[in-house]
Design a protein around this motif. Structure first.
Motif, mmCIF file in Angstrom:
data_model
loop_
_atom_site.group_PDB
_atom_site.id
_atom_site.type_symbol
_atom_site.label_atom_id
_atom_site.label_comp_id
_atom_site.label_asym_id
_atom_site.label_seq_id
_atom_site.Cartn_x
_atom_site.Cartn_y
_atom_site.Cartn_z
ATOM 1 N N TYR A 99 88.474 59.261 81.241
ATOM 2 C CA TYR A 99 87.983 58.074 80.555
ATOM 3 C C TYR A 99 89.093 57.032 80.549
ATOM 4 N N GLU A 133 78.235 64.646 79.309
ATOM 5 C CA GLU A 133 78.243 63.237 79.730
ATOM 6 C C GLU A 133 77.336 62.389 78.851
ATOM 7 N N HIS A 142 79.133 60.916 76.062
ATOM 8 C CA HIS A 142 79.880 59.695 76.389
ATOM 9 C C HIS A 142 78.970 58.477 76.378
ATOM 10 N N HIS A 160 79.106 57.041 73.283
ATOM 11 C CA HIS A 160 80.473 56.584 73.076
ATOM 12 C C HIS A 160 81.325 57.583 72.321
ATOM 13 N N TYR A 171 84.110 60.513 72.403
ATOM 14 C CA TYR A 171 85.229 60.858 73.278
ATOM 15 C C TYR A 171 85.268 62.359 73.572
#
Ligand SMILES: [Zn+2]
Length: 186
Positions: free
Chosen positions: A11, A144, A147, A150, A152
């Motif tokens: 990231y 995923e 993510h 948002h 982490y």
């Protein structure tokens, strides 16, 4: 056989923010609303987000991408809807990690686009069953999606947001922290 742990995700754009917010004491003692302060503001402006699946996936993999939205849709305010031609795509590409999600933010820190790339690594499982020599596709997809909200990567090995995945490893679930975080953010 020695199991190779492969980094599931990188990231680069926002990694620095996470490092700044991290310290062992901080994470150990703070309540979730303080621990996730650094995430607030960076979110979708609508909680209903459409996504598309590009070519290159097997039909089982497509099903797993769709299925793994369920836990996030159920536990978080966001809802991901399968919908053709949205610009928010899942695709197969040759990348360094097993999966990579890239979020585009506008000047108001709203997420306006998300793309996930899954590696071409032949050791990634192509069906619902995962052998001891394969990386579990469901685990990668569920990670995923975190993510997309948002979240982490984290350091909790049992968490779906853990930063690495070993061959044959599966069954990781959202942690209470993941669920609290998305509900705090949205
Ligand atoms: Zn990750």
């Amino acid at each position: 056989m020695i199991r190779k742990v492969k980094k599931i995700f990188t990231y680069p754009v926002l990694a620095g923010l996470l490092v700044l917010g991290l310290s062992l004491n901080y994470l150990a003692v703070e309540k979730v609303d303080a621990a996730y302060n650094h995430l607030v503001g960076k979110k979708w402006s609508s909680t209903s987000v459409n996504y598309d699946i590009a070519g290159g996936f097997t039909s089982d993999q497509k099903s797993m991408i769709k299925d793994t939205t369920n836990g996030w849709n159920r536990n978080c305010p966001t809802t991901f809807n399968y919908n053709l031609l949205t610009g928010n795509d899942w695709s197969v590409e040759n990348i360094d990690s097993l999966g990579l999600t890239i979020l585009s933010l506008n000047s108001s820190d709203n997420i306006i686009k998300a793309v996930t790339k899954i590696d071409t690594d032949p050791a990634i499982a192509t069906s619902f069953s995962t052998s001891s020599s394969q990386y579990d596709f469901t685990s990668i997809a569920r990670h995923e999606w975190g993510h997309w909200i948002h979240l982490y990567d984290d350091k909790t090995h049992q968490s779906t947001m853990y930063e690495s995945l070993s061959k044959g490893e599966k069954g990781k679930l959202q942690t209470a922290e993941d669920i609290e975080a998305c509900n705090y953010m949205y």
